[in-house]
Each structure stands twice: as C-alpha cells, then as structure tokens.
Design a protein around this motif. Sequence first.
Motif, PDB file in Angstrom:
ATOM      1  N   GLU A 515      54.552  34.309  34.202  1.00  0.00           N
ATOM      2  CA  GLU A 515      54.317  33.976  32.793  1.00  0.00           C
ATOM      3  C   GLU A 515      52.855  33.618  32.566  1.00  0.00           C
ATOM      4  N   ASN A 516      52.013  33.814  33.581  1.00  0.00           N
ATOM      5  CA  ASN A 516      50.575  33.578  33.458  1.00  0.00           C
ATOM      6  C   ASN A 516      49.925  34.842  32.895  1.00  0.00           C
ATOM      7  N   LYS A 517      49.442  34.791  31.652  1.00  0.00           N
ATOM      8  CA  LYS A 517      48.939  35.984  30.965  1.00  0.00           C
ATOM      9  C   LYS A 517      47.749  36.606  31.683  1.00  0.00           C
ATOM     10  N   LYS A 518      46.841  35.769  32.180  1.00  0.00           N
ATOM     11  CA  LYS A 518      45.669  36.283  32.870  1.00  0.00           C
ATOM     12  C   LYS A 518      46.070  36.998  34.155  1.00  0.00           C
ATOM     13  N   MET A 519      47.026  36.426  34.884  1.00  0.00           N
ATOM     14  CA  MET A 519      47.496  37.059  36.101  1.00  0.00           C
ATOM     15  C   MET A 519      48.182  38.378  35.798  1.00  0.00           C
ATOM     16  N   LEU A 520      48.957  38.412  34.722  1.00  0.00           N
ATOM     17  CA  LEU A 520      49.610  39.652  34.302  1.00  0.00           C
ATOM     18  C   LEU A 520      48.583  40.756  34.056  1.00  0.00           C
ATOM     19  N   GLU A 521      47.511  40.397  33.334  1.00  0.00           N
ATOM     20  CA  GLU A 521      46.471  41.386  33.022  1.00  0.00           C
ATOM     21  C   GLU A 521      45.791  41.882  34.296  1.00  0.00           C
ATOM     22  N   ASN A 522      45.432  40.972  35.183  1.00  0.00           N
ATOM     23  CA  ASN A 522      44.744  41.347  36.420  1.00  0.00           C
ATOM     24  C   ASN A 522      45.621  42.227  37.310  1.00  0.00           C
ATOM     25  N   LEU A 523      46.898  41.845  37.446  1.00  0.00           N
ATOM     26  CA  LEU A 523      47.799  42.626  38.292  1.00  0.00           C
ATOM     27  C   LEU A 523      48.083  43.997  37.702  1.00  0.00           C
ATOM     28  N   SER A 524      48.240  44.063  36.388  1.00  0.00           N
ATOM     29  CA  SER A 524      48.490  45.349  35.730  1.00  0.00           C
ATOM     30  C   SER A 524      47.311  46.294  35.891  1.00  0.00           C
ATOM     31  N   GLU A 525      46.094  45.726  35.910  1.00  0.00           N
ATOM     32  CA  GLU A 525      44.894  46.543  36.102  1.00  0.00           C
ATOM     33  C   GLU A 525      44.818  47.091  37.523  1.00  0.00           C
ATOM     34  N   LYS A 526      45.188  46.262  38.503  1.00  0.00           N
ATOM     35  CA  LYS A 526      45.031  46.636  39.909  1.00  0.00           C
ATOM     36  C   LYS A 526      46.156  47.539  40.411  1.00  0.00           C
ATOM     37  N   ILE A 527      47.381  47.343  39.907  1.00  0.00           N
ATOM     38  CA  ILE A 527      48.545  48.045  40.451  1.00  0.00           C
ATOM     39  C   ILE A 527      48.905  49.224  39.553  1.00  0.00           C
ATOM     40  N   LYS A 528      48.776  50.427  40.078  1.00  0.00           N
ATOM     41  CA  LYS A 528      48.976  51.625  39.272  1.00  0.00           C
ATOM     42  C   LYS A 528      50.098  52.525  39.800  1.00  0.00           C
ATOM     43  N   THR A 529      50.853  52.056  40.783  1.00  0.00           N
ATOM     44  CA  THR A 529      51.926  52.868  41.346  1.00  0.00           C
ATOM     45  C   THR A 529      53.246  52.633  40.618  1.00  0.00           C
ATOM     46  N   LYS A 530      54.062  53.706  40.464  1.00  0.00           N
ATOM     47  CA  LYS A 530      55.351  53.568  39.798  1.00  0.00           C
ATOM     48  C   LYS A 530      56.361  52.776  40.625  1.00  0.00           C
ATOM     49  N   GLN A 531      56.056  52.593  41.921  1.00  0.00           N
ATOM     50  CA  GLN A 531      56.959  51.831  42.779  1.00  0.00           C
ATOM     51  C   GLN A 531      56.951  50.349  42.428  1.00  0.00           C
ATOM     52  N   VAL A 532      55.891  49.905  41.746  1.00  0.00           N
ATOM     53  CA  VAL A 532      55.719  48.479  41.434  1.00  0.00           C
ATOM     54  C   VAL A 532      55.634  48.276  39.934  1.00  0.00           C
ATOM     55  N   SER A 533      56.399  47.336  39.424  1.00  0.00           N
ATOM     56  CA  SER A 533      56.346  46.974  38.002  1.00  0.00           C
ATOM     57  C   SER A 533      55.870  45.537  37.873  1.00  0.00           C
TER      58      SER A 533
END
Length: 556
Positions: A515-533
């Motif tokens: 629920e940490n918005k900044k962490m969500l943004e950073n992880l979404s930027e770094k992780i681009k594989t369909k295996q990970v949501s």
Amino acid sequence: MDYWGERLGTLSNGLQFNFPLDLLANHLLVSGQTGTGKSRFAMNLAIKTANSDQNKIKILVLDVEGEWKNIIPLLKGDVEYYSVDKNLKINPFDLKDPALIRELLRQTIFKGIEKEYLDLSAQMNFVLQETISQSNNLQDLIDNIKSYDKQRLAGLDKTKTALLVRLDPFMRSPLKEIFLCKKSNPSFENLDEKNVVIDLHELDALVAYGSEVRLIYNILTSYYLRKMLGREIQYSVRNLLVADEAQLLVPKILQKLIITESWPATEFATRLRKRGCGLMLITQSPSNIEQDIFKNCATKVTFRLQSKEDIKLVAESAGFFDYVEIEYLFGKFVQLPKKHAIVNTINHEPFLIKSDDVSFGNFIPTIKEENNITQSEFDQDETEFMTSIEKNPYLSVYERRTSLGWNDKKFVRVVDGMLAKKTLERLKAPLGRGSPRILFQRKGQIPSVVHEFYVSWISEKLSEQGLDVKKNGVGPDIDIPQLGTVIEIELGDSNISGNLKRNQAEFKHVIICTENKKMLENLSEKIKTKQVSVLPVHKVPAFVEKMKAGNDFSNC
C-alpha cells in the motif's frame, strides 16, 4: 568396571557392567549405525546420571532426532522442554561476544560465501564485523547491514546484497519465529541449573535448514561450555552436556573457547573436567567428529560400524595400529549384534558389553511458553491491553475499546502512557481509499502487525473465493497451489529482489503487493515481466478472482 557405578548392561562373562559417573568428567563418545542400540544406551545413561542421588548432576540435551523428550517422564524433578516449532527462541547476541558471534555466523550460515565472492571476501568480513558490533539481535544486524555506509568501499552494494541474501530466510517462517527475538528462551544464564531438553528435530527435518540447525546447536554449546569454563574448580561432575548428532559441533568454536590469556595452552578436556562438566557425544560415524573433539573423549562406547575409516579411527584410539590388528577388529565391529558394543576407557583393555533392554513410550511434553508480559514492565491496565492485542491483533480501535469495556478517556490514557514509555507502537494499515486501520504492537515486534494483518486479510478474502490458501509457511507469505501463484506483502524491510528471483524460479506467477504508493511506482517501473504482477494490497483479491476465471495477467 566399578561395582558402585550405574548398571547399563552385562559383560561378556555375565557380570554386570556398571558405569562410574566420575568417568563423565573425561567425556564419553557413543557411536554406531542406526538401529544398533547406541541411542537407547545413551538415554539410559542420561536418565541414571540425572537421577543419581549421590552426584546430583544436571543434564542439557541437544536433540536432533526428536527422541529425547521420551526420557522426560523417567527423570526425577522438573525438566524444561524447548522445541524449535513451539517455544525455542535464539538470539545469538546473548553470547555478548562479537568475535564469537561473527565466527559462529561465518562457520554456519555464511559458510562458503567467501568462495562465491572471492573479490569481496575481505570486505564482507569487515562489514560483518562492523555491523555485528553495533547490533543487539539478528533484526538489528539485518537493518545495520542495509544502512551501512560508513566507509566508501568499492562494490559496497554488492557486498551488502550478498550478506542479506544469506540472512533473508531469517525474515520468514520458520526461522523468523526462532531467531527474530530480543532475548533467548530458555534464558542462557541458568542453563546449568536445571535439566533441559532442547528439541531441534522439526527444523532439522526441513533439509534446507542444516546451517541454521548447526547455528542453534553451536550457540547453545558455546554459551554453556564457556560458562562451565569460567566457574570455580569443582571436585565432582555437576553437569552433563548430551550432544546428539555431535558432528554438528564446530571445532573452531571450541578452540576459541579454550584460548584465553590466562591458560593459552591448557587442554579443553582438562579444563572442563576441573570444572565439573562432562560431555556425552553421540554420532553414527566417529570419523565425522572433528579430530580435536574425538581425542578429548577418554571413554568410547562403539556399537556396530561398517565403515573401515570409522573402525580404523576407533582401533587406533585404543592403541591398535598394526594392519593385521585393524583387519581383525574390522571383522569384529561389522558383526557386532544389536545392543552389543566394545568399550575403550581409562585403565582398561577394550572389552565387550551387551547393553540393557530399555524402552520408552511416546511422550508429549508440557511446553514452557515464553513469558512475553511481565509485571515489572506493565501495570494492570497495560497488561490487560497487551493481552488484548496479542489475542486479537487486528481489531479496530472501536472494537478493541469495546472488547476491553473501557471508555474513551481510559483507552487514550493507557495507550498514550505506553507510547510515551516506548513499550507500544501505533501503526497504520491502509486498505484503498478509506481510513487506514489503526493497529498496535509491542515495541520492535517482528514481523510487524501490519504485515500480518495484510496476510490475514488477503488469505481470508481468497478463502471466501473457494481457494486453498497456505499462509505463513516456509518461503512466500501466501501460496495458492491450485493457481501456481504466490503472494508477497512488501513493507520495504525485506530483500525484495532476492525473494523475487527465488519465487520466479519456483512458481508460475508471483504477485507483489504493497500500500506504499512510492514503492508501487518504483516496482512497476523495474518489473516488466508478465510472470510478476505488482498491485496494491486491496486489489489482490479481485485480481486473483480474474486469474481464476482465466483472464490474462496484467498489472491493475
């Protein structure tokens, strides 16, 4: 053997085999293959040792096989039982010796790491030494490694990552329940004052945790023996350490215990004997015992062996070095019937015994729980509040106040008082756009109540969808076997990249939620594989429901 000793069997001539308990001061090695009778012999001796009215010897048992709890009903007086899956807590820093702690960690969980990172080995030792000296428990060590930046070292991030990868399992079940604590249970200070059985079997049965079992084994051994070595001279045996699977002992640790400024050349066995402490070491293979430990055992009781290396070692310890003699003894050892053993001890030629028949029922011990709440720390109202949050950690403020039967004024007074004394923490657990849930926990609690609330909330929602959910097990926070999916709740205090790499290799799909918005943004930027949501916590149940229906994976 001594007429006044404790009966353990019969000699080959039919006379009783009586074991003088004074021999324990010179230490005892019991070895033999599985099923030969060595464990029953050792248990019988331990019972008679602890029950001896004349000697009044206290025993500490380190049990790897999970059998020794069955002797508890046969011991006189109180016996304390601790098990890795119930009430055992280990804080390595209770040893109060940074150099010894570092050596223990290096010889167990960090063993081999220097070969993996040859270019960083010196730097790793330096960072580990620096951070251990600043820590009071394992959680402190992890936090101090993460934040370490005192020296401008090349490759520091790589060094920290390498150390944290080895420490990451301690942030998860089952290790976090054992190691992430502020004080060990049982307390190390009085281990020598009572009979204690410590059961490591449930952790040893999980093959992946061999290093951690060895760490616990050697922490307990180190503290116990160091206390023995530091006490006044004793003229009789007062304590016995029973070390099941004794090959787990780390010889370098024992060497460190005996090398002191006052007695740099004094033998380990001699010093323990003069301080009234005996060792009973039990193993399937004598050659797996380190040489320094093996030679310190003046009495050796050897049941059937098959390995030539084992038999040669035992034969040479009895003074047989000739090839013909060793070949002859090899034929004898491999054919020893069950419960028969060859004894080699002080002032006697080796002789044959048959151990007495002994049997033990399956005993379920009473668990001595860790005393989390003490009267000296909390007054009556505070104790009532702490009991409430331990029994029902996820209640809202209104629900908790109602369950306690307190008015708003009393609730605020008690909570504010504990916050001011820093014995309580107040945390927010947001779930979407609504007001966050206010939760309370004991200061420094690991894992945090927010993390556990999210695990519980998601698991409950998924169970309502008819999914079989496994939570708080070894590895990921939540496992959904029928979907081949795991869920990790991240609050920013774990090794996210290490967890992700492991989970991607083992599971079809990985969900990381926060629920940490900044962490969500950073992880979404770094992780681009369909295996990970990557998702907010509150969107996980709906996302999984879509997965169940066969929709394509995509970040929400």
